[in-house]
Motif scaffolding. Structure first.
Motif, PDB file in Angstrom:
ATOM      1  N   GLY A   6     -33.146 -32.685  61.011  1.00 46.42           N
ATOM      2  CA  GLY A   6     -33.257 -34.138  60.980  1.00 46.42           C
ATOM      3  C   GLY A   6     -32.027 -34.767  61.615  1.00 46.42           C
ATOM      4  N   SER A   7     -31.508 -35.800  60.989  1.00 45.86           N
ATOM      5  CA  SER A   7     -30.360 -36.499  61.545  1.00 45.86           C
ATOM      6  C   SER A   7     -29.046 -36.046  60.901  1.00 45.86           C
ATOM      7  CB  SER A   7     -30.537 -38.006  61.354  1.00 45.86           C
ATOM      8  OG  SER A   7     -30.610 -38.288  59.972  1.00 45.86           O
ATOM      9  N   THR A   8     -29.065 -34.914  60.235  1.00 47.64           N
ATOM     10  CA  THR A   8     -27.879 -34.389  59.573  1.00 47.64           C
ATOM     11  C   THR A   8     -26.889 -33.873  60.615  1.00 47.64           C
ATOM     12  OG1 THR A   8     -29.300 -33.691  57.758  1.00 47.64           O
ATOM     13  CG2 THR A   8     -27.093 -32.785  57.812  1.00 47.64           C
ATOM     14  N   SER A   9     -25.609 -34.134  60.384  1.00 50.82           N
ATOM     15  CA  SER A   9     -24.601 -33.689  61.344  1.00 50.82           C
ATOM     16  C   SER A   9     -24.313 -32.202  61.168  1.00 50.82           C
ATOM     17  CB  SER A   9     -23.314 -34.486  61.167  1.00 50.82           C
ATOM     18  OG  SER A   9     -22.628 -34.058  60.013  1.00 50.82           O
ATOM     19  N   TRP A  10     -23.902 -31.578  62.234  1.00 57.50           N
ATOM     20  CA  TRP A  10     -23.600 -30.145  62.202  1.00 57.50           C
ATOM     21  C   TRP A  10     -22.419 -29.848  61.295  1.00 57.50           C
ATOM     22  CZ3 TRP A  10     -26.830 -26.579  63.575  1.00 57.50           C
ATOM     23  CH2 TRP A  10     -27.835 -26.885  64.466  1.00 57.50           C
ATOM     24  N   LEU A  11     -21.458 -30.755  61.232  1.00 60.69           N
ATOM     25  CA  LEU A  11     -20.304 -30.552  60.364  1.00 60.69           C
ATOM     26  C   LEU A  11     -20.735 -30.496  58.898  1.00 60.69           C
ATOM     27  CD1 LEU A  11     -17.258 -30.252  60.164  1.00 60.69           C
ATOM     28  CD2 LEU A  11     -17.095 -32.735  60.060  1.00 60.69           C
ATOM     29  N   TYR A  12     -21.657 -31.345  58.503  1.00 61.84           N
ATOM     30  CA  TYR A  12     -22.194 -31.340  57.140  1.00 61.84           C
ATOM     31  C   TYR A  12     -22.938 -30.026  56.865  1.00 61.84           C
ATOM     32  CZ  TYR A  12     -24.955 -32.707  53.090  1.00 61.84           C
ATOM     33  OH  TYR A  12     -25.542 -32.746  51.855  1.00 61.84           O
ATOM     34  N   ILE A  14     -22.427 -27.111  58.278  1.00 66.34           N
ATOM     35  CA  ILE A  14     -21.431 -26.041  58.180  1.00 66.34           C
ATOM     36  C   ILE A  14     -20.714 -26.099  56.841  1.00 66.34           C
ATOM     37  CG2 ILE A  14     -19.230 -25.237  59.134  1.00 66.34           C
ATOM     38  CD1 ILE A  14     -20.379 -26.010  61.914  1.00 66.34           C
ATOM     39  N   LEU A  15     -20.353 -27.298  56.394  1.00 68.61           N
ATOM     40  CA  LEU A  15     -19.654 -27.444  55.117  1.00 68.61           C
ATOM     41  C   LEU A  15     -20.531 -27.013  53.942  1.00 68.61           C
ATOM     42  CD1 LEU A  15     -17.127 -28.441  53.624  1.00 68.61           C
ATOM     43  CD2 LEU A  15     -18.215 -30.679  53.498  1.00 68.61           C
ATOM     44  N   VAL A  16     -21.769 -27.468  53.920  1.00 68.63           N
ATOM     45  CA  VAL A  16     -22.681 -27.070  52.851  1.00 68.63           C
ATOM     46  C   VAL A  16     -22.958 -25.574  52.925  1.00 68.63           C
ATOM     47  CG1 VAL A  16     -25.036 -27.335  51.961  1.00 68.63           C
ATOM     48  CG2 VAL A  16     -23.702 -29.347  52.562  1.00 68.63           C
ATOM     49  N   GLY A  17     -23.120 -25.037  54.126  1.00 71.75           N
ATOM     50  CA  GLY A  17     -23.323 -23.598  54.293  1.00 71.75           C
ATOM     51  C   GLY A  17     -22.157 -22.791  53.748  1.00 71.75           C
ATOM     52  N   PHE A  18     -20.953 -23.283  53.974  1.00 71.79           N
ATOM     53  CA  PHE A  18     -19.771 -22.591  53.465  1.00 71.79           C
ATOM     54  C   PHE A  18     -19.735 -22.610  51.938  1.00 71.79           C
ATOM     55  CE2 PHE A  18     -15.151 -22.517  52.423  1.00 71.79           C
ATOM     56  CZ  PHE A  18     -14.891 -21.229  52.868  1.00 71.79           C
ATOM     57  N   VAL A  19     -20.009 -23.776  51.348  1.00 72.22           N
ATOM     58  CA  VAL A  19     -20.004 -23.886  49.883  1.00 72.22           C
ATOM     59  C   VAL A  19     -21.098 -23.015  49.278  1.00 72.22           C
ATOM     60  CG1 VAL A  19     -20.391 -25.477  47.958  1.00 72.22           C
ATOM     61  CG2 VAL A  19     -18.930 -26.171  49.855  1.00 72.22           C
ATOM     62  N   VAL A  20     -22.297 -23.065  49.844  1.00 72.29           N
ATOM     63  CA  VAL A  20     -23.406 -22.260  49.334  1.00 72.29           C
ATOM     64  C   VAL A  20     -23.101 -20.773  49.499  1.00 72.29           C
ATOM     65  CG1 VAL A  20     -25.815 -21.626  49.802  1.00 72.29           C
ATOM     66  CG2 VAL A  20     -25.179 -24.017  49.601  1.00 72.29           C
ATOM     67  N   GLY A  21     -22.547 -20.386  50.641  1.00 69.15           N
ATOM     68  CA  GLY A  21     -22.179 -18.986  50.856  1.00 69.15           C
ATOM     69  C   GLY A  21     -21.122 -18.510  49.872  1.00 69.15           C
ATOM     70  N   LEU A  22     -20.117 -19.352  49.610  1.00 72.12           N
ATOM     71  CA  LEU A  22     -19.089 -18.985  48.630  1.00 72.12           C
ATOM     72  C   LEU A  22     -19.668 -18.826  47.234  1.00 72.12           C
ATOM     73  CD1 LEU A  22     -15.941 -21.144  49.493  1.00 72.12           C
ATOM     74  CD2 LEU A  22     -16.181 -18.674  49.636  1.00 72.12           C
ATOM     75  N   LEU A  23     -20.523 -19.766  46.835  1.00 69.36           N
ATOM     76  CA  LEU A  23     -21.133 -19.673  45.510  1.00 69.36           C
ATOM     77  C   LEU A  23     -22.055 -18.455  45.404  1.00 69.36           C
ATOM     78  CD1 LEU A  23     -21.875 -23.434  44.808  1.00 69.36           C
ATOM     79  CD2 LEU A  23     -20.178 -21.985  43.684  1.00 69.36           C
ATOM     80  N   THR A  39     -19.611 -16.105  55.902  1.00 66.15           N
ATOM     81  CA  THR A  39     -19.931 -16.857  54.687  1.00 66.15           C
ATOM     82  C   THR A  39     -20.732 -18.106  55.034  1.00 66.15           C
ATOM     83  OG1 THR A  39     -17.937 -16.043  53.602  1.00 66.15           O
ATOM     84  CG2 THR A  39     -18.943 -18.009  52.672  1.00 66.15           C
ATOM     85  N   ILE A  40     -20.344 -18.795  56.099  1.00 72.42           N
ATOM     86  CA  ILE A  40     -21.079 -19.972  56.552  1.00 72.42           C
ATOM     87  C   ILE A  40     -22.490 -19.589  56.985  1.00 72.42           C
ATOM     88  CG2 ILE A  40     -21.187 -21.742  58.364  1.00 72.42           C
ATOM     89  CD1 ILE A  40     -18.075 -21.768  58.251  1.00 72.42           C
ATOM     90  N   VAL A  41     -22.600 -18.514  57.758  1.00 68.69           N
ATOM     91  CA  VAL A  41     -23.920 -18.055  58.207  1.00 68.69           C
ATOM     92  C   VAL A  41     -24.784 -17.664  57.010  1.00 68.69           C
ATOM     93  CG1 VAL A  41     -25.118 -16.245  59.503  1.00 68.69           C
ATOM     94  CG2 VAL A  41     -23.121 -17.368  60.487  1.00 68.69           C
ATOM     95  N   LEU A  42     -24.199 -16.976  56.045  1.00 65.85           N
ATOM     96  CA  LEU A  42     -24.926 -16.591  54.838  1.00 65.85           C
ATOM     97  C   LEU A  42     -25.464 -17.833  54.115  1.00 65.85           C
ATOM     98  CD1 LEU A  42     -25.706 -14.511  52.583  1.00 65.85           C
ATOM     99  CD2 LEU A  42     -23.459 -15.001  51.589  1.00 65.85           C
ATOM    100  N   GLY A  43     -24.650 -18.843  53.959  1.00 63.47           N
ATOM    101  CA  GLY A  43     -25.072 -20.062  53.290  1.00 63.47           C
ATOM    102  C   GLY A  43     -26.152 -20.809  54.047  1.00 63.47           C
ATOM    103  N   ILE A  44     -26.020 -20.896  55.355  1.00 62.92           N
ATOM    104  CA  ILE A  44     -27.013 -21.609  56.162  1.00 62.92           C
ATOM    105  C   ILE A  44     -28.347 -20.861  56.152  1.00 62.92           C
ATOM    106  CG2 ILE A  44     -27.614 -22.307  58.516  1.00 62.92           C
ATOM    107  CD1 ILE A  44     -24.632 -22.971  58.925  1.00 62.92           C
ATOM    108  N   VAL A  45     -28.311 -19.552  56.330  1.00 58.97           N
ATOM    109  CA  VAL A  45     -29.550 -18.766  56.315  1.00 58.97           C
ATOM    110  C   VAL A  45     -30.198 -18.819  54.933  1.00 58.97           C
ATOM    111  CG1 VAL A  45     -30.496 -16.426  56.528  1.00 58.97           C
ATOM    112  CG2 VAL A  45     -28.882 -17.268  58.223  1.00 58.97           C
ATOM    113  N   GLY A  46     -29.391 -18.695  53.896  1.00 61.42           N
ATOM    114  CA  GLY A  46     -29.919 -18.795  52.542  1.00 61.42           C
ATOM    115  C   GLY A  46     -30.565 -20.145  52.279  1.00 61.42           C
ATOM    116  N   ALA A  47     -29.941 -21.204  52.756  1.00 63.59           N
ATOM    117  CA  ALA A  47     -30.498 -22.545  52.571  1.00 63.59           C
ATOM    118  C   ALA A  47     -31.791 -22.718  53.357  1.00 63.59           C
ATOM    119  CB  ALA A  47     -29.473 -23.593  52.997  1.00 63.59           C
TER     120      ALA A  47
END
Length: 89
Positions: A6-12, A14-23, A39-47
Motif C-alpha cells: 500500500g502506501s506504507t514507507s519502506w523505512l516503516y 524495515i523497522l517493523v520487520g526488525f522488531v518482529v524478527g527480534l521478538l 533479522t529484518i528479512v525474517l521479520g518481513i517474511v514472517g509478517a
C-alpha cells in the motif's frame, strides 16, 4: 507506492520487520545467530506469511493489532522451518 504494501514507507516496513524478527528470535529457544539484515528479512517474511494466511482465513483484517501478533508467530514459524532444513546431520 500502491503495491504489495500500500502506501506504507519502506523505512516503516524495515523497522517493523526488525522488531518482529527480534521478538521472534527472542521467543524461539536455541541459538539464533543472525545479523541485523537477516533479522529484518525474517521479520518481513514472517509478517508477509502470517498476514496473508490470517487474512485468507478471515481471522483479522489489514492493519489490526492482531496482525502484529500474527507477524511474530509467522517469524517463529519461518525460523522453525529454517532450523528444520538447515539442521546438521
Amino acid at each position: 507506492m500502491n503495491g504489495l504494501f500500500g502506501s506504507t514507507s519502506w523505512l516503516y516496513i524495515i523497522l517493523v520487520g526488525f522488531v518482529v524478527g527480534l521478538l521472534g528470535r527472542f521467543v524461539m529457544p536455541g541459538n539464533n545467530r543472525m545479523g541485523c539484515l537477516l533479522t529484518i528479512v525474517l521479520g518481513i517474511v514472517g509478517a508477509l506469511v502470517a498476514g496473508w494466511f490470517g487474512q485468507y482465513m478471515g481471522w483479522y483484517a489489514r492493519g489490526e493489532p492482531a496482525g502484529f501478533i500474527g507477524a511474530i508467530l509467522g517469524a517463529i514459524a519461518v525460523l522453525a522451518l529454517l532450523r528444520l532444513f538447515s539442521s546438521k546431520r
